[in-house]
Structure formats: structure tokens, C-alpha cells
Design an enzyme around this catalytic site. Structure first.
Site, PDB file in Angstrom:
ATOM      1  CB  SER A  77       6.965  -7.774  18.220  1.00 29.27           C
ATOM      2  OG  SER A  77       5.971  -8.729  17.910  1.00 29.27           O
ATOM      3  NE  ARG A 122      -2.237  -9.555  20.381  1.00 29.65           N
ATOM      4  CZ  ARG A 122      -0.982  -9.996  20.561  1.00 29.65           C
ATOM      5  NH1 ARG A 122      -0.734 -10.883  21.515  1.00 29.65           N
ATOM      6  NH2 ARG A 122       0.004  -9.553  19.834  1.00 29.65           N
ATOM      7  CG  ASN A 158      12.961 -22.432  21.875  1.00 28.67           C
ATOM      8  OD1 ASN A 158      12.483 -23.357  22.503  1.00 28.67           O
ATOM      9  ND2 ASN A 158      12.857 -21.178  22.249  1.00 28.67           N
ATOM     10  CG  ASP A 201       4.702 -16.409  24.853  1.00 31.25           C
ATOM     11  OD1 ASP A 201       5.457 -17.382  25.060  1.00 31.25           O
ATOM     12  OD2 ASP A 201       5.101 -15.347  24.325  1.00 31.25           O
ATOM     13  CB  THR A 202       5.252 -21.586  24.326  1.00 32.28           C
ATOM     14  OG1 THR A 202       6.096 -20.601  23.736  1.00 32.28           O
ATOM     15  CG2 THR A 202       5.189 -22.792  23.410  1.00 32.28           C
TER      16      THR A 202
END
Length: 486
Positions: A12, A15, A295, A235-236
């Protein structure tokens, strides 16, 4: 003082975060933030990968404007989605988003050719209909044959910056195509897809240096001199590296964002029949570890409720409204496929409650409370599973990521699991990305020292469990609700 920049992109938002060590403390400064999301076109869902690359360039320009002339840079994004490249390095098609419906029913088709048990024994990866294995099976075979290289999303962004092609291991493992024994692409699964090993670059581990950013990009856009360091690009995987060290305590974790990933860091994979039956995954971590996790649908539910409500309330306001709503009034099975990408999340939640004979949540606070109560109960169920599978009793549950800011959900979780919840740091993914860069630069010795630094640099909030008078009645309702779904 050295400068390190984490490019951290989720489903979503994204950065660029500057990390520096000053006076023994890791400091973060956000350089640039931007939105992300898939769009629907002609019945399919796609990411705007060019937008993501452009935002990286903008973020680096902002870094240069702040006086940063030299830095290292690492990239992490979500998993499973891929990019097809032709011989000249150009994209063959737009990048499908994992929530696209083209994989509906594909797991069953693959199971008719090779059993799920065999695939799990090979890969240790949980069965999810959007895994890359099933996405590629659904992809046009002629287009796949034309692909010179197949890379994951962060691999592609590294390629655009450096000209070097890699398949970073932590993200590649989510493809459900890597063999746990050989630690390579599985030949039988490649044959199933009609693919060749040479269509993938060499597997690359976190910490490898790719070299400098393209001189043309640097000059054209007035960018800093960036040394590109391969982060744990899933990312995890980065978020788990950002979990602070808990000396003398056994900790499970939740990386809480669009998805909630609940699990433990293991040194060896656990891909037995029991783990498969519970649908736990063995994604590869950095430094020879495995992320044994489940998950869970996560904050996607509240993100969609907020979006459909026109963004009238911030996430903090929704949590405040939920705190004032009746607890455990309505519950939903968060992980049911109906909530993966419904046409309207609010309608779907209301329909699920009506179908199960529960009060139908109407106001935003009621909807939010339904989601948070249900997530906390999911966390309880899956933590019990995790303990049974690993044979480990966990003293504490560490929540990192955006969900660490949700005090209501964190307290509900502590109440449900009956043990301490430690929340923070929020920016664990960016921090884990930076940790790899710091280790490579020699500013910290190893991941143990990096985690100790993280624990002393960021505020961690403790939530102690409180008694829930109606707990047994709630747990019975929860069990009945999930049993009704088989």
C-alpha cells in the site's frame, strides 16, 4: 558517520529511510514516502512498477538535496510477484498483482499433476493460490518461453538501478520453486512450468554488494553515489531481522501490516506432514535461517474498510471507535478466501456475520471492532499451532511493523494469548534492511549485535494480559465459526 538508505515498499505504500548510527544509537529519518497499490485493467490486476522506480529516484534526489553525497542502498518489497524480461532487459508485460483472480483453481490443476505433499516436501512452502508457482502455471506459456530472465519485483528494481540481474534468495524462496535439499530451483517444478534454469539469475544472499548505481542515472538525475547492497529483499525477511533481541526469552513474532505473518526463526526447516496440514511455510531467511510462519489476512481488512468509507477516519480514529464498541459482538474467520479481494470488504464482512447468525456490524467502529477481535483470536489459534509444531513454549510475542502502533489490537492479543506482547519497532522492515547494510559496512559485527542495537535504539511497548470474563464463551463461538467452514 556513514549513510545507509532502505528502500522499503509494501503493498500500500513505500518509503526511503535514512539510517545512521550516532552515539551508539541507530537513528532513522524518512526521506520520502509514496503510495502504492495495484490497478485493475481489462479484468486483471497490475502493479505500476515504473511508478515505484520513479519514486526511488525522487527519494534519492531528496537525499542529495539534504547533503547526502554517498550512501549504501538496499531494497525490500512484498513477495511472489515477478517480472519477465526479454534479451535486451525490457519487460515483456506489466507485472501481475498477487490478488489477481487468474490463479483461481490453479492449485487444483497443479495438484492433478504433482501432489501438494510432494511439492511441500521439496519446498516447505505453504499452499497459497497466489504463490509464484501457480502464477507462472497460469501465465501464457508462449510468453514465458520468450522470457530471457524471470526476476522478482525487488530484483527488477535493483536491475534498473545497477544493470545486474539477481534472484535474491529470501524472496525467491516464496516462489515455491526452491528445493530445501539442493538449495536450488527444483528441476521437476521447472519442467512442470516448461521453464529452464537459465531463465533465472544466480541465487544471491543478503549482504552481497552489487556495485555502484548506474553512472548514467547518477548524472542524469543528480543522485548520490550509491553502493547497492542486497538486502533481505522479501519485506518479511527484513522485518524479522528487525525484531529486537530478547536475551534469555523464547519469542515468537508477528510482522503486522497488510498481512500478519506469525512465526518463529528456525535454523532448520520444518516441512513435515503436521506442518503441511497446518499450512505453515519455511521461507528462507538471511544468514542461514528459515522463517517458519503462517500468513494471516492482517490489516488488509481494516485498510479496505477505511478506503470504502472514504477515508473519513484515520487508522488511529478507527481504533478509538473500536475501543468504544461492544467487544466480541461479531466475529469473522479472517483467513477465509472470501476476504482476499472481495468486490466490497464492508459488504463481505456484513454478509459473513449475517450468514453465521451474528449481529451485523454497521458503524465504522463496529466494523473495526469485529476485525480487531477476530485478528486477536486468529493470533491465539495460530500461536498455539506454532507451539505445537515447534515443540516450543514462547514466553513473549513480539509485534513489529505498522500494527505495533495499534494499542487496542496489541492489548486484545495479549489478553487472548495470556502472555506478554512487546510492540515495536514500527519500522522493523526498514530497520532489518538497514541491518544488512550495517553488517556489510562493518559498523556492527553480526545480526546478534544488530538486534541488540535495535533493542536499545527504539521504544518497545509492553502489553500485559488482562482477564477476559467471557473468554470461554468467546473461544467456543470462535471454534464453532471456524468449524462451520470445514
Amino acid at each position: 558517520m556513514s549513510n545507509h538508505i532502505a528502500v522499503d515498499i509494501g503493498a500500500s505504500s513505500g518509503r526511503l529511510v535514512l539510517g545512521t548510527i550516532k552515539d551508539g544509537t541507530l537513528r532513522l529519518d524518512e526521506l520520502h514516502r509514496f503510495s502504492n497499490g495495484f490497478t485493475e485493467r481489462d479484468g486483471s490486476c497490475f502493479w505500476d512498477i515504473d511508478h515505484l522506480f520513479e519514486q526511488i529516484i525522487i527519494g534519492l534526489q531528496k537525499a542529495k538535496a539534504q547533503g547526502i553525497t554517498r550512501c549504501t542502498l538496499g531494497i525490500d518489497t512484498w513477495a511472489v510477484d515477478y517480472v519477465l524480461l526479454d534479451e535486451s532487459g525490457g519487460r515483456l508485460q506489466e507485472v501481475y498483482a498477487y490478488r489477481d483472480s487468474r490463479t483461481n483453481g490453479v492449485m487444483e490443476k497443479v495438484a492433478a499433476v504433482i501432489s501438494p505433499e510432494k511439492v511441500y516436501a521439496k519446498t516447505g512452502i505453504q499452499q497459497l493460490n497466489f504463490n509464484t508457482l501457480y502464477q507462472l502455471y497460469a501465465h501464457d506459456s508462449a510468453e514465458l518461453a520468450r522470457a530471457d530472465k524471470i526476476v522478482m519485483v525487488p530484483d527488477y528494481l535493483y536491475y534498473r538501478l545497477s544493470g545486474r540481474l539477481i534472484n535474491e534468495a529470501t524472496n525467491a524462496s516464496t516462489m515455491q520453486m526452491l528445493n530445501l535439499q539442493t538449495r536450488e530451483f527444483d528441476e521437476e517444478l521447472l519442467a512442470l512450468l516448461g521453464l529452464r534454469r537459465e531463465q533465472f539469475a544466480a541465487l544471491t544472499e543478503p549482504g552481497e554488494v552489487l556495485g555502484m548505481i548506474s553512472a548514467d542515472l547518477e548524472q542524469q538525475h543528480d543522485l548520490p553515489e550509491c553502493e547497492l547492497v542486497v538486502a533481505a529483499t522479501h519485506d518479511t525477511a527484513s522485518a524479522v531481522l528487525g525484531v529486537p533481541l530478547q536475551e534469555g526469552r523464547s519469542a515468537a513474532y508477528i510482522s503486522s501490516g497488510t498481512w500478519s505473518l506469525l512465526g518463529a526463526e528456525l535454523n532448520t526447516p520444518l516441512n513435515n506432514e503436521q506442518a503441511m496440514a497446518a499450512n505453515y511455510t519455511n521461507e528462507w531467511g538471511a544468514f542461514g535461517t528459515y522463517r517458519f510462519l503462517k500468513n494471516i489476512m492482517g490489516l488488509w481488512l481494516i485498510q479496505e474498510v477505511r478506503r470504502l468509507d472514504g477515508g473519513r477516519h484515520s487508522f488511529a480514529e478507527l481504533a478509538e471507535l473500536a475501543a468504544g464498541a461492544e467487544s466480541f459482538r461479531s466475529l469473522i474467520p479472517c483467513d477465509h478466501p472470501r476476504f482476499l479481494n472481495p468486490a466490497n470488504m464492508i459488504d463481505e464482512i456484513r454478509s459473513a456475520c449475517a450468514e453465521s447468525g451474528q449481529p451485523v456490524p454497521q458503524a465504522p467502529g463496529e466494523l473495526a471492532r469485529c476485525i480487531f477481535d477476530s485478528l486477536a483470536l486468529s493470533y491465539r489459534s495460530y500461536l498455539e499451532e506454532l507451539e505445537a509444531l515447534t515443540g516450543t513454549g514462547f514466553d513473549v510475542l513480539q509485534i513489529v511493523g505498522g500494527g505495533a502502533n495499534n494499542a487496542l489490537l496489541n492489548q486484545l492479543t495479549a489478553d487472548m494469548i495470556g502472555r506478554e506482547v512487546l510492540a515495536g519497532p514500527t519500522e522493523a522492515t526498514a530497520i532489518g534492511n538497514l541491518a544488512v547494510q550495517l553488517i556489510q559496512a562493518g559498523e556492527v559485527a553480526d545480526i546478534r549485535e544488530a538486534r541488540a542495537l535495535i533493542g536499545s535504539s527504539f521504544a518497545i511497548t509492553s502489553y500485559q494480559p488482562r482477564p477476559v470474563p467471557q473468554l470461554q464463551e468467546v473461544l467456543q463461538r470462535w471454534d464453532e465459526l471456524n468449524a462451520a467452514l470445514g
